[in-house]
Design an enzyme around this catalytic site. Structure first.
Site, mmCIF file in Angstrom:
data_model
loop_
_atom_site.group_PDB
_atom_site.id
_atom_site.type_symbol
_atom_site.label_atom_id
_atom_site.label_comp_id
_atom_site.label_asym_id
_atom_site.label_seq_id
_atom_site.Cartn_x
_atom_site.Cartn_y
_atom_site.Cartn_z
ATOM 1 N N ARG A 1 8.255 -10.836 -5.955
ATOM 2 C CA ARG A 1 9.664 -10.535 -6.163
ATOM 3 C C ARG A 1 10.012 -10.912 -7.602
ATOM 4 O O ARG A 1 9.385 -11.793 -8.198
ATOM 5 C CB ARG A 1 10.550 -11.320 -5.201
ATOM 6 C CG ARG A 1 10.299 -11.039 -3.723
ATOM 7 C CD ARG A 1 11.209 -11.904 -2.857
ATOM 8 N NE ARG A 1 11.050 -11.640 -1.436
ATOM 9 C CZ ARG A 1 10.247 -12.299 -0.618
ATOM 10 N NH1 ARG A 1 9.504 -13.298 -1.103
ATOM 11 N NH2 ARG A 1 10.154 -11.988 0.659
ATOM 12 N N LYS B 1 11.533 -16.535 -0.672
ATOM 13 C CA LYS B 1 12.772 -16.616 0.110
ATOM 14 C C LYS B 1 12.654 -17.690 1.185
ATOM 15 O O LYS B 1 11.583 -17.965 1.704
ATOM 16 C CB LYS B 1 13.053 -15.272 0.776
ATOM 17 C CG LYS B 1 13.623 -14.214 -0.167
ATOM 18 C CD LYS B 1 14.024 -12.977 0.609
ATOM 19 C CE LYS B 1 14.699 -11.960 -0.294
ATOM 20 N NZ LYS B 1 15.109 -10.747 0.458
ATOM 21 N N HIS C 1 11.332 -4.397 -7.968
ATOM 22 C CA HIS C 1 11.089 -4.274 -6.535
ATOM 23 C C HIS C 1 10.310 -3.006 -6.215
ATOM 24 O O HIS C 1 9.611 -2.937 -5.199
ATOM 25 C CB HIS C 1 12.411 -4.324 -5.768
ATOM 26 C CG HIS C 1 12.334 -5.167 -4.533
ATOM 27 N ND1 HIS C 1 12.090 -6.523 -4.570
ATOM 28 C CD2 HIS C 1 12.445 -4.847 -3.213
ATOM 29 C CE1 HIS C 1 12.059 -7.005 -3.334
ATOM 30 N NE2 HIS C 1 12.263 -6.001 -2.495
ATOM 31 N N ARG D 1 6.820 -3.980 -6.314
ATOM 32 C CA ARG D 1 6.483 -4.727 -5.087
ATOM 33 C C ARG D 1 6.229 -3.746 -3.932
ATOM 34 O O ARG D 1 5.271 -3.905 -3.168
ATOM 35 C CB ARG D 1 7.620 -5.691 -4.749
ATOM 36 C CG ARG D 1 7.422 -6.497 -3.459
ATOM 37 C CD ARG D 1 8.526 -7.561 -3.380
ATOM 38 N NE ARG D 1 8.721 -8.084 -2.050
ATOM 39 C CZ ARG D 1 8.022 -9.085 -1.508
ATOM 40 N NH1 ARG D 1 7.044 -9.639 -2.204
ATOM 41 N NH2 ARG D 1 8.293 -9.519 -0.295
ATOM 42 N N HIS E 1 6.647 -12.060 4.051
ATOM 43 C CA HIS E 1 7.637 -11.696 5.066
ATOM 44 C C HIS E 1 7.519 -12.631 6.261
ATOM 45 O O HIS E 1 6.423 -12.833 6.797
ATOM 46 C CB HIS E 1 7.420 -10.259 5.538
ATOM 47 C CG HIS E 1 7.819 -9.228 4.531
ATOM 48 N ND1 HIS E 1 7.394 -7.919 4.585
ATOM 49 C CD2 HIS E 1 8.625 -9.306 3.444
ATOM 50 C CE1 HIS E 1 7.913 -7.244 3.570
ATOM 51 N NE2 HIS E 1 8.670 -8.068 2.867
ATOM 52 N N TYR F 1 6.525 -0.284 5.693
ATOM 53 C CA TYR F 1 5.469 0.316 4.884
ATOM 54 C C TYR F 1 4.543 1.206 5.709
ATOM 55 O O TYR F 1 3.848 2.053 5.152
ATOM 56 C CB TYR F 1 4.678 -0.779 4.160
ATOM 57 C CG TYR F 1 5.545 -1.501 3.175
ATOM 58 C CD1 TYR F 1 5.931 -0.889 1.987
ATOM 59 C CD2 TYR F 1 6.050 -2.763 3.445
ATOM 60 C CE1 TYR F 1 6.765 -1.528 1.095
ATOM 61 C CE2 TYR F 1 6.883 -3.408 2.558
ATOM 62 C CZ TYR F 1 7.239 -2.791 1.385
ATOM 63 O OH TYR F 1 8.087 -3.420 0.503
#
Length: 327
Positions: free
Chosen positions: A157, A192, A266, A269, A292, A301
């Site tokens: 990110r 995150k 992004h 990414r 994630h 994806y």
């Protein structure tokens, strides 16, 4: 066209009272008042179509109207805006003692389809990664090339990239920053939810980082070294690059490389994830590499991958080609 709006003025006296109320007491802009008028006329037409007085409509009626608008091509966002206007009218009617229950209160618009993340094709991604701006400042060129390699090669990110330190130290851990271990070929990032993860760094990215680190401090020799931030990627004044700065540099670089689509971090990414999934098919590994928490986040994806497979199928399989109309 199905999206055409009615243009008559609502004749229902309660609607007229409501419109006067929002015009005078809420001082709505003329454009907003026009939209309220048109949407309430639409509602009146729906009510007339089912032979029910406007103030006797139920939630079932409203849901039926929503379904009609959706099947006619109205977007979920457009329906949500219409429902908002209707909800305001019935809320006012309830305050006036005209109805006991707001029929729009629990009705929601259809969810808009979630757009797929944009990803570059493999050729464009490699073209950007291999781009060499020979006429640029060597210091900036080395820095920007290394940033592209980490974004595309590691799927970071932009905040994770900006948060990397050149060398791990006590502040790196205390302040929640990351770093790259060149010897181990790993990037340790702070993502995150304050979660750390490690991702492999490929040989090309390591070479780009070594080239950058070799000249990173050059403009700040002598007294200027005190101004140099601990960050891996710094600006010309020695301060850590912000996410916004990285966005702007990447956009400029993608244009210089001749890509037709302006690239943002992004997007690289997404490209990292979709290209890796196309090659490996290992969704769980892609989840781990992206950081994630939930596999469902990564499953988007698989939709990208299926689109790629569908295009290949349509282009290559003799039974996939649809006949033209009239053939």
């Amino acid at each position: 066209m199905p999206d055409a709006r009615p243009t008559q003025t609502p004749a229902d006296p309660q609607v007229l009272r409501y419109l006067e109320h929002v015009r005078v007491e809420k001082r709505l802009a003329a454009r907003t008042l026009t939209l309220y008028t048109l949407d309430l006329e639409r509602l009146a037409q729906f009510a007339a179509g089912v032979n029910v007085p406007l103030l006797q409509l139920t939630s079932a009626h409203i849901r039926r109207f929503v379904a009609q608008m959706h099947s006619a091509g109205r977007s979920g966002r457009g329906i949500a805006l219409i429902l908002s206007g209707w909800r305001g009218f019935f809320t006012w009617a309830g305050r006036q003692g005209l109805i006991a229950h707001n029929p729009v209160q629990d009705v929601r618009a259809p969810k808009a389809p979630k757009p797929l993340p944009k990803a570059l094709g493999v050729d464009d991604a490699v073209r950007l990664a291999e781009f060499d701006n020979t006429g640029a400042d060597p210091w900036l060129e080395a820095r920007d090339a290394a940033m592209v390699e980490l974004l595309y090669g590691c799927g970071l990110r932009v905040g994770e990239l900006a948060g990397l330190d050149a060398v791990a130290n006590a502040d790196t851990h205390r302040l929640g920053r990351g770093w790259v271990d060149l010897q181990a070929g790993e990037a340790h990032v702070f993502g995150k939810g304050s979660k750390r993860r490690s991702v492999p760094v490929g040989a090309v990215a390591i070479a780009a980082l070594q080239a950058w680190l070799a000249i990173r401090a050059t403009p700040f020799g002598g007294d200027g070294a005190a101004r140099l931030d601990a960050a891996l990627f710094v600006g010309q004044r020695g301060a850590r690059l912000t996410a916004q700065s990285i966005w702007l540099r990447l956009r400029q670089r993608s244009q210089q490389a001749g890509l037709t689509t302006p690239v943002h971090p992004h997007m690289l990414r997404h490209s990292f994830a979709s290209h890796l999934l196309q090659s490996s098919g290992d969704l769980r590994a892609v989840q781990e590499l992206l950081g994630h928490a939930n596999i469902t986040t990564t499953q988007v994806y698989t939709r990208l991958d299926f689109q790629h497979l569908a295009k290949v199928y349509d282009a290559a399989h003799p039974r996939a080609r649809r006949k033209n109309s009239g053939d």
